[in-house]
Design a protein around this motif. Sequence first.
Motif, PDB file in Angstrom:
ATOM      1  N   PHE A  53       0.834  -1.198   0.000  1.00 57.64           N
ATOM      2  CA  PHE A  53       0.000   0.000   0.000  1.00 57.64           C
ATOM      3  C   PHE A  53       0.875   1.257   0.000  1.00 57.64           C
ATOM      4  O   PHE A  53       0.640   2.190  -0.756  1.00 57.64           O
ATOM      5  N   PHE A  54       1.908   1.252   0.844  1.00 61.55           N
ATOM      6  CA  PHE A  54       2.777   2.420   0.903  1.00 61.55           C
ATOM      7  C   PHE A  54       3.658   2.520  -0.330  1.00 61.55           C
ATOM      8  O   PHE A  54       3.879   3.605  -0.861  1.00 61.55           O
ATOM      9  N   THR A  55       4.159   1.400  -0.801  1.00 62.15           N
ATOM     10  CA  THR A  55       5.051   1.418  -1.949  1.00 62.15           C
ATOM     11  C   THR A  55       4.329   1.800  -3.229  1.00 62.15           C
ATOM     12  O   THR A  55       4.831   2.592  -4.022  1.00 62.15           O
ATOM     13  N   VAL A  56       3.151   1.262  -3.436  1.00 63.10           N
ATOM     14  CA  VAL A  56       2.444   1.453  -4.699  1.00 63.10           C
ATOM     15  C   VAL A  56       1.526   2.672  -4.679  1.00 63.10           C
ATOM     16  O   VAL A  56       1.337   3.313  -5.706  1.00 63.10           O
ATOM     17  N   PHE A  57       0.985   3.022  -3.528  1.00 65.14           N
ATOM     18  CA  PHE A  57      -0.041   4.064  -3.491  1.00 65.14           C
ATOM     19  C   PHE A  57       0.434   5.354  -2.805  1.00 65.14           C
ATOM     20  O   PHE A  57       0.366   6.433  -3.392  1.00 65.14           O
ATOM     21  N   ILE A  58       0.881   5.262  -1.579  1.00 65.09           N
ATOM     22  CA  ILE A  58       1.179   6.459  -0.789  1.00 65.09           C
ATOM     23  C   ILE A  58       2.407   7.209  -1.291  1.00 65.09           C
ATOM     24  O   ILE A  58       2.369   8.434  -1.457  1.00 65.09           O
ATOM     25  N   THR A  59       3.501   6.516  -1.557  1.00 66.74           N
ATOM     26  CA  THR A  59       4.729   7.193  -1.999  1.00 66.74           C
ATOM     27  C   THR A  59       4.533   7.943  -3.309  1.00 66.74           C
ATOM     28  O   THR A  59       4.878   9.129  -3.386  1.00 66.74           O
ATOM     29  N   PRO A  60       3.980   7.332  -4.365  1.00 62.83           N
ATOM     30  CA  PRO A  60       3.743   8.118  -5.578  1.00 62.83           C
ATOM     31  C   PRO A  60       2.738   9.254  -5.363  1.00 62.83           C
ATOM     32  O   PRO A  60       2.828  10.300  -6.009  1.00 62.83           O
ATOM     33  N   LEU A  61       1.807   9.052  -4.434  1.00 60.74           N
ATOM     34  CA  LEU A  61       0.825  10.095  -4.157  1.00 60.74           C
ATOM     35  C   LEU A  61       1.505  11.365  -3.659  1.00 60.74           C
ATOM     36  O   LEU A  61       1.140  12.465  -4.055  1.00 60.74           O
ATOM     37  N   PHE A  62       2.508  11.219  -2.809  1.00 60.62           N
ATOM     38  CA  PHE A  62       3.232  12.381  -2.316  1.00 60.62           C
ATOM     39  C   PHE A  62       3.975  13.098  -3.438  1.00 60.62           C
ATOM     40  O   PHE A  62       4.001  14.317  -3.506  1.00 60.62           O
ATOM     41  N   PHE A  63       4.606  12.343  -4.314  1.00 61.81           N
ATOM     42  CA  PHE A  63       5.390  12.959  -5.378  1.00 61.81           C
ATOM     43  C   PHE A  63       4.525  13.629  -6.439  1.00 61.81           C
ATOM     44  O   PHE A  63       4.917  14.628  -7.022  1.00 61.81           O
ATOM     45  N   PHE A  64       3.352  13.073  -6.712  1.00 64.38           N
ATOM     46  CA  PHE A  64       2.519  13.579  -7.801  1.00 64.38           C
ATOM     47  C   PHE A  64       1.303  14.371  -7.327  1.00 64.38           C
ATOM     48  O   PHE A  64       0.371  14.577  -8.079  1.00 64.38           O
ATOM     49  N   SER A  65       1.301  14.832  -6.074  1.00 64.50           N
ATOM     50  CA  SER A  65       0.135  15.550  -5.574  1.00 64.50           C
ATOM     51  C   SER A  65       0.328  17.054  -5.531  1.00 64.50           C
ATOM     52  O   SER A  65      -0.566  17.765  -5.095  1.00 64.50           O
ATOM     53  N   GLY A  66       1.462  17.536  -5.956  1.00 60.47           N
ATOM     54  CA  GLY A  66       1.701  18.966  -5.937  1.00 60.47           C
ATOM     55  C   GLY A  66       2.248  19.470  -4.622  1.00 60.47           C
ATOM     56  O   GLY A  66       2.329  20.680  -4.411  1.00 60.47           O
ATOM     57  N   ILE A  67       2.614  18.582  -3.723  1.00 65.37           N
ATOM     58  CA  ILE A  67       3.180  19.012  -2.453  1.00 65.37           C
ATOM     59  C   ILE A  67       4.630  19.456  -2.649  1.00 65.37           C
ATOM     60  O   ILE A  67       5.037  20.515  -2.182  1.00 65.37           O
ATOM     61  N   LEU A 112      -5.129  13.543  -2.111  1.00 68.80           N
ATOM     62  CA  LEU A 112      -4.069  14.347  -1.507  1.00 68.80           C
ATOM     63  C   LEU A 112      -3.817  15.628  -2.290  1.00 68.80           C
ATOM     64  O   LEU A 112      -3.480  16.657  -1.710  1.00 68.80           O
ATOM     65  N   THR A 113      -4.000  15.604  -3.592  1.00 64.59           N
ATOM     66  CA  THR A 113      -3.844  16.816  -4.394  1.00 64.59           C
ATOM     67  C   THR A 113      -4.884  17.847  -3.999  1.00 64.59           C
ATOM     68  O   THR A 113      -4.558  19.028  -3.825  1.00 64.59           O
ATOM     69  N   HIS A 114      -6.107  17.417  -3.824  1.00 69.34           N
ATOM     70  CA  HIS A 114      -7.164  18.342  -3.422  1.00 69.34           C
ATOM     71  C   HIS A 114      -6.909  18.884  -2.014  1.00 69.34           C
ATOM     72  O   HIS A 114      -7.109  20.064  -1.750  1.00 69.34           O
ATOM     73  N   SER A 115      -6.456  18.022  -1.133  1.00 66.49           N
ATOM     74  CA  SER A 115      -6.160  18.458   0.223  1.00 66.49           C
ATOM     75  C   SER A 115      -5.014  19.467   0.245  1.00 66.49           C
ATOM     76  O   SER A 115      -5.089  20.490   0.952  1.00 66.49           O
ATOM     77  N   ALA A 116      -3.967  19.203  -0.509  1.00 66.65           N
ATOM     78  CA  ALA A 116      -2.834  20.133  -0.565  1.00 66.65           C
ATOM     79  C   ALA A 116      -3.256  21.464  -1.173  1.00 66.65           C
ATOM     80  O   ALA A 116      -2.829  22.532  -0.716  1.00 66.65           O
ATOM     81  N   HIS A 117      -4.108  21.416  -2.187  1.00 68.74           N
ATOM     82  CA  HIS A 117      -4.586  22.641  -2.836  1.00 68.74           C
ATOM     83  C   HIS A 117      -5.372  23.509  -1.860  1.00 68.74           C
ATOM     84  O   HIS A 117      -5.152  24.721  -1.758  1.00 68.74           O
ATOM     85  N   VAL A 118      -6.276  22.892  -1.118  1.00 69.06           N
ATOM     86  CA  VAL A 118      -7.099  23.650  -0.170  1.00 69.06           C
ATOM     87  C   VAL A 118      -6.251  24.146   0.998  1.00 69.06           C
ATOM     88  O   VAL A 118      -6.365  25.302   1.418  1.00 69.06           O
ATOM     89  N   ALA A 119      -5.375  23.296   1.525  1.00 66.39           N
ATOM     90  CA  ALA A 119      -4.535  23.703   2.657  1.00 66.39           C
ATOM     91  C   ALA A 119      -3.605  24.849   2.264  1.00 66.39           C
ATOM     92  O   ALA A 119      -3.424  25.803   3.036  1.00 66.39           O
ATOM     93  N   ARG A 120      -3.040  24.780   1.078  1.00 65.40           N
ATOM     94  CA  ARG A 120      -2.160  25.854   0.617  1.00 65.40           C
ATOM     95  C   ARG A 120      -2.947  27.152   0.465  1.00 65.40           C
ATOM     96  O   ARG A 120      -2.487  28.222   0.864  1.00 65.40           O
ATOM     97  N   GLY A 121      -4.137  27.069  -0.083  1.00 62.91           N
ATOM     98  CA  GLY A 121      -4.955  28.270  -0.234  1.00 62.91           C
ATOM     99  C   GLY A 121      -5.383  28.863   1.097  1.00 62.91           C
ATOM    100  O   GLY A 121      -5.392  30.078   1.273  1.00 62.91           O
ATOM    101  N   LEU A 122      -5.738  28.006   2.054  1.00 60.22           N
ATOM    102  CA  LEU A 122      -6.153  28.502   3.369  1.00 60.22           C
ATOM    103  C   LEU A 122      -5.006  29.150   4.122  1.00 60.22           C
ATOM    104  O   LEU A 122      -5.174  30.186   4.769  1.00 60.22           O
ATOM    105  N   THR A 123      -3.841  28.546   4.067  1.00 62.56           N
ATOM    106  CA  THR A 123      -2.717  29.091   4.828  1.00 62.56           C
ATOM    107  C   THR A 123      -2.126  30.339   4.182  1.00 62.56           C
ATOM    108  O   THR A 123      -1.627  31.210   4.883  1.00 62.56           O
TER     109      THR A 123
END
Length: 113
Positions: free
Chosen positions: A32-46, A66-77
């Motif tokens: 789960f971490f190797t296939v899903f979470i790690t690429p999610l961090f790299f390709f989510s705009g964080i 995670l992309t949507h979460s990063a987008h909203v968190a960046r905009g809020l902060t």
Amino acid sequence: AIPLAFVTGLVFAALALMLVGVAPSIGTLNNFFTVFITPLFFFSGIFFPIEGFPDILGKLAWASPLTHSAHVARGLTLGNLDWGMALSTLALLGWAVVTLPLAVRLMRRRLIK
């Protein structure tokens, strides 16, 4: 940003419970971490801006929660409020609405089985 963190945590907890519900052994949980979470961090705009990605990767990046979460968190902060943040918030809520019942169903099946 605290309610956003709660919804993001809820979505990822539901995704993890879905994995636990279908995992045949404890060793497959690492996948789960190797296939899903790690690429999610790299390709989510964080770490890298999504605009710099090739077109297909940019579209795939916007499909992840995670992309949507990063987008909203960046905009809020940063104080950059726009309608894209509202759409990203709706997308996160959509992820929660879809994944939570599925996670509950898979865990019930796993525990009763």
